[in-house]
Design a protein around this motif. Structure first.
Motif, PDB file in Angstrom:
ATOM      1  N   THR A 161      -3.956   5.187  -0.438  1.00 55.72           N
ATOM      2  CA  THR A 161      -4.477   6.548  -0.516  1.00 55.72           C
ATOM      3  C   THR A 161      -4.224   7.085  -1.921  1.00 55.72           C
ATOM      4  OG1 THR A 161      -4.014   6.911   1.830  1.00 55.72           O
ATOM      5  CG2 THR A 161      -4.422   8.859   0.462  1.00 55.72           C
ATOM      6  N   THR A 213      -3.666  -2.998   4.642  1.00 56.28           N
ATOM      7  CA  THR A 213      -2.649  -2.054   4.173  1.00 56.28           C
ATOM      8  C   THR A 213      -3.365  -0.834   3.583  1.00 56.28           C
ATOM      9  OG1 THR A 213      -0.663  -1.786   2.784  1.00 56.28           O
ATOM     10  CG2 THR A 213      -2.433  -3.142   1.885  1.00 56.28           C
ATOM     11  N   GLN A 214      -2.883   0.353   3.929  1.00 55.29           N
ATOM     12  CA  GLN A 214      -3.558   1.581   3.528  1.00 55.29           C
ATOM     13  C   GLN A 214      -3.206   1.955   2.091  1.00 55.29           C
ATOM     14  OE1 GLN A 214      -5.696   3.801   5.379  1.00 55.29           O
ATOM     15  NE2 GLN A 214      -5.955   4.702   3.328  1.00 55.29           N
ATOM     16  N   GLY A 273       0.821  -1.204   0.000  1.00 54.63           N
ATOM     17  CA  GLY A 273       0.000   0.000   0.000  1.00 54.63           C
ATOM     18  C   GLY A 273       0.855   1.254   0.000  1.00 54.63           C
ATOM     19  N   THR A 319      -9.507   4.990  -2.282  1.00 55.88           N
ATOM     20  CA  THR A 319      -8.823   5.171  -1.011  1.00 55.88           C
ATOM     21  C   THR A 319      -9.512   4.368   0.087  1.00 55.88           C
ATOM     22  OG1 THR A 319      -8.000   7.372  -1.576  1.00 55.88           O
ATOM     23  CG2 THR A 319      -8.201   6.847   0.768  1.00 55.88           C
ATOM     24  N   ALA A 320      -8.734   3.499   0.752  1.00 58.23           N
ATOM     25  CA  ALA A 320      -9.279   2.629   1.787  1.00 58.23           C
ATOM     26  C   ALA A 320      -8.149   1.800   2.380  1.00 58.23           C
ATOM     27  CB  ALA A 320     -10.340   1.698   1.214  1.00 58.23           C
ATOM     28  N   VAL A 321      -8.468   1.103   3.451  1.00 59.13           N
ATOM     29  CA  VAL A 321      -7.590   0.037   3.932  1.00 59.13           C
ATOM     30  C   VAL A 321      -7.989  -1.234   3.190  1.00 59.13           C
ATOM     31  CG1 VAL A 321      -6.849  -1.349   5.898  1.00 59.13           C
ATOM     32  CG2 VAL A 321      -7.328   1.102   6.191  1.00 59.13           C
ATOM     33  N   TYR A 322      -6.999  -1.895   2.592  1.00 57.58           N
ATOM     34  CA  TYR A 322      -7.249  -3.091   1.807  1.00 57.58           C
ATOM     35  C   TYR A 322      -6.852  -4.330   2.615  1.00 57.58           C
ATOM     36  CZ  TYR A 322      -8.407  -0.479  -2.369  1.00 57.58           C
ATOM     37  OH  TYR A 322      -9.031   0.343  -3.288  1.00 57.58           O
ATOM     38  N   TYR A 323      -7.758  -5.297   2.644  1.00 54.98           N
ATOM     39  CA  TYR A 323      -7.562  -6.516   3.417  1.00 54.98           C
ATOM     40  C   TYR A 323      -7.548  -7.743   2.501  1.00 54.98           C
ATOM     41  CZ  TYR A 323      -8.939  -3.639   7.415  1.00 54.98           C
ATOM     42  OH  TYR A 323      -9.020  -2.661   8.378  1.00 54.98           O
ATOM     43  N   ARG A 372     -11.982  -4.050   0.972  1.00 59.50           N
ATOM     44  CA  ARG A 372     -11.487  -2.739   1.382  1.00 59.50           C
ATOM     45  C   ARG A 372     -12.507  -2.060   2.279  1.00 59.50           C
ATOM     46  NH1 ARG A 372     -11.693   0.393  -4.493  1.00 59.50           N
ATOM     47  NH2 ARG A 372     -13.980   0.582  -4.653  1.00 59.50           N
TER      48      ARG A 372
END
Length: 126
Positions: free
Chosen positions: A123, A120-121, A9, A91-95, A38
């Motif tokens: 942006t 993981t972020q 990320g 834009t988000a935290v990705y899992y 996300r």
């Protein structure tokens, strides 16, 4: 239970690209369908993409279709998400998440995945 760790990320301008990786430890990823989800601030976690344990089937959310590509290397116990033409709304935290061990069709609901990474972020600036 499989343990998952995401990486890759970062901050990127709109139109740019990132490649996320998800490394697994513990049981081999063979026989696990894998997915990426996300979560943006104050929003529910949402499905992004999934891939069957063989890699032969993939499924994408409409919002990323044609821009993102999920792939896997079972020999390396790793799953990838190639993200192109990124937009600020990505834009988000990705899992990374694992669904299995099981056979049958790939699934896309949060509740179907039993193992998750820490995220993981990503942006994307406009």
């Amino acid at each position: 239970q499989v343990q998952l760790v995401e990486s890759g990320g970062g901050l990127v301008q709109a139109g740019g690209s990132l490649r996320l990786s998800c490394a697994a430890s513990g049981p081999t990823l063979t026989n696990y369908h894998m997915g990426w989800f996300r979560q943006a601030p104050e929003k529910d976690r949402e499905f992004v993409a999934a891939i069957s344990w063989t890699g032969g089937s993939t499924y994408y959310a409409d919002s990323v279709k044609g821009r993102f590509t999920i792939s896997r290397d079972n020999a390396l116990n790793t799953v990838y998400l190639q993200m192109n033409n990124l937009k600020p709304e990505d834009t988000a935290v990705y899992y990374c998440a694992a669904d299995g061990p099981r056979w049958g069709p790939i699934r896309a609901e949060v509740r179907d995945f039993g193992s998750w990474g820490q995220g993981t972020q990503v942006t994307v600036s406009s």
